[in-house]
Design a protein around this motif. Structure first.
Motif, PDB file in Angstrom:
ATOM      1  N   UNK A 151       0.855  -1.178   0.000  1.00 13.57           N
ATOM      2  CA  UNK A 151       0.000   0.000   0.000  1.00 13.57           C
ATOM      3  C   UNK A 151       0.900   1.240   0.000  1.00 13.57           C
ATOM      4  N   UNK A 152       0.417   2.322  -0.579  1.00 14.72           N
ATOM      5  CA  UNK A 152       1.183   3.560  -0.651  1.00 14.72           C
ATOM      6  C   UNK A 152       0.598   4.588   0.303  1.00 14.72           C
ATOM      7  N   UNK A 153       1.443   5.124   1.170  1.00 14.85           N
ATOM      8  CA  UNK A 153       1.047   6.233   2.042  1.00 14.85           C
ATOM      9  C   UNK A 153       1.075   7.510   1.213  1.00 14.85           C
ATOM     10  N   UNK A 154       0.006   8.293   1.293  1.00 16.56           N
ATOM     11  CA  UNK A 154      -0.013   9.606   0.655  1.00 16.56           C
ATOM     12  C   UNK A 154      -0.233  10.650   1.736  1.00 16.56           C
ATOM     13  N   UNK A 155       0.755  11.501   1.928  1.00 17.10           N
ATOM     14  CA  UNK A 155       0.746  12.492   3.014  1.00 17.10           C
ATOM     15  C   UNK A 155       0.077  13.764   2.511  1.00 17.10           C
ATOM     16  N   UNK A 187       2.658  11.961  -1.848  1.00 17.24           N
ATOM     17  CA  UNK A 187       1.840  13.054  -1.319  1.00 17.24           C
ATOM     18  C   UNK A 187       0.388  12.895  -1.728  1.00 17.24           C
ATOM     19  N   UNK A 188      -0.482  13.468  -0.906  1.00 19.43           N
ATOM     20  CA  UNK A 188      -1.874  13.723  -1.263  1.00 19.43           C
ATOM     21  C   UNK A 188      -2.015  15.241  -1.325  1.00 19.43           C
ATOM     22  N   UNK A 189      -2.322  15.764  -2.485  1.00 22.06           N
ATOM     23  CA  UNK A 189      -2.447  17.208  -2.657  1.00 22.06           C
ATOM     24  C   UNK A 189      -3.908  17.604  -2.502  1.00 22.06           C
ATOM     25  N   UNK A 190      -4.205  18.324  -1.421  1.00 22.15           N
ATOM     26  CA  UNK A 190      -5.536  18.895  -1.209  1.00 22.15           C
ATOM     27  C   UNK A 190      -5.490  20.347  -1.670  1.00 22.15           C
ATOM     28  N   UNK A 191      -6.190  20.647  -2.753  1.00 20.05           N
ATOM     29  CA  UNK A 191      -6.119  21.967  -3.371  1.00 20.05           C
ATOM     30  C   UNK A 191      -6.616  23.060  -2.434  1.00 20.05           C
ATOM     31  N   UNK A 215       4.790  15.015  -6.761  1.00 22.41           N
ATOM     32  CA  UNK A 215       4.906  13.999  -5.717  1.00 22.41           C
ATOM     33  C   UNK A 215       3.540  13.420  -5.333  1.00 22.41           C
ATOM     34  N   UNK A 216       2.465  13.927  -5.960  1.00 24.24           N
ATOM     35  CA  UNK A 216       1.103  13.587  -5.531  1.00 24.24           C
ATOM     36  C   UNK A 216       0.537  12.427  -6.339  1.00 24.24           C
ATOM     37  N   UNK A 217       0.329  11.297  -5.675  1.00 20.86           N
ATOM     38  CA  UNK A 217      -0.363  10.159  -6.283  1.00 20.86           C
ATOM     39  C   UNK A 217      -1.842  10.160  -5.924  1.00 20.86           C
TER      40      UNK A 217
END
Length: 303
Positions: A151-155, A187-191, A215-217
């Motif tokens: 699993x991939x962690x997305x921060x 990363x998780x990019x929250x706009x 860096x955002x998946x």
């Protein structure tokens, strides 16, 4: 979507689950199927699956039974309170809860696990750098654990409403993910979060977005006006009236420059556009999915 649009995995949506026996989870998953989304983000942050840092195995069994096999990808959003920049004496518990939450997400079939970037008091630079170093070390350990569970962690980039607390701007989070340099930590990019934080610190949001996107998946897509919450409002309608805060609006209801963003930035290959829509505006869900599909069709990745 046409050949997954060169690395775009599709458009997903966050659903709700607040019932302790997951009786609302099944109907919400079925609604997502009827909406034709490509993925669904499971809110493990609101589900009783971890207690005192340990997995509740019987609860997890029930949740797995409800989710079963679905015709879309699964992602998961873990507890928001996990803070890898917290005081040293609390950090082991944060890491324990994180590990349990990652394992839960993997057991539920999630490909991406979303967690929030750390926060700390606004201190002198040496202390802030120590807090970031702690987070990098913890993310390395978490990345190794996530790799074991495929699993991939997305921060996710966060925000604060004033300067008493500090969290990474998108560009700083990009630098931190690059420094961690782990294949299972992205990363998780929250706009909306990014725009609010950029507004608070007086920096250019488009530049911040361009720094983090590669860096955002995983993306959290919803609209806002990017204003910190500094006038007391008594209802969601009042917050909307003043255009304040992280109000999770349908695309086009806020002021985020979606066209400019999509033209300028490049995402990590394998990115998911996940819609986070406030339940108040759920009547707009079909239009939101259509709008985000149009954005995803125009999006580009780094490969």
């Amino acid at each position: 979507m046409d050949e997954m649009n060169k690395g775009i995995l599709g458009v997903g949506i966050s659903i709700k689950c607040i019932d302790a026996d997951f009786r609302d989870l099944g109907p919400n998953l079925e609604e997502a199927e009827a909406l034709g989304v490509d993925s669904v983000e499971i809110p493990t942050l609101t589900m009783p699956l971890v207690a005192d840092g340990k997995i509740m195995r019987e609860q997890l069994r029930k949740a797995k039974e409800v989710i079963g096999q679905r015709p879309y990808r699964i992602t998961a959003h873990g507890p928001i309170a996990i803070n890898l920049m917290d005081d040293d004496w609390r950090l082991p518990l944060h890491e324990q809860v994180l590990a349990a939450s990652i394992e839960v997400a993997a057991e539920l079939g999630a490909e991406h696990y979303v967690m929030h970037s750390g926060m700390c008091n606004d201190m002198q630079s040496p202390a802030i750098n120590i807090a970031y170093a702690k987070q990098r070390e913890a993310l390395q350990r978490a990345g190794d654990f996530a790799k074991q569970h495929d699993i991939i962690i997305t921060v996710e980039n966060c925000f604060t409403y004033d300067r008493s607390r500090l969290t990474a701007l998108p560009s700083r989070l990009a630098a931190e993910i690059a420094a961690v340099n782990h294949p299972n930590v992205k990363a998780c990019f929250d706009f909306s979060h990014g725009l609010i934080n950029a507004t608070l610190h007086g920096v250019e949001f488009l530049e911040e977005a361009a720094a983090l996107a590669p860096y955002a998946k995983h993306l959290h897509v919803h609209d806002s006006f990017g204003k910190p919450y500094d006038i007391k409002a008594h209802s969601r309608a009042e917050r909307l009236a003043f255009g304040q805060g992280d109000i999770h609006l349908p695309i086009g209801w806020g002021s985020i420059a979606w066209g400019q963003l999509i033209e300028r930035i490049r995402f990590h290959p394998g990115v998911i556009f996940n819609i986070e829509l406030e339940q108040t505006y759920w009547s707009q869900v079909k239009d939101s999915i259509s709008a985000v599909r149009e954005l995803a069709a125009r999006a580009k990745t780094t490969e």
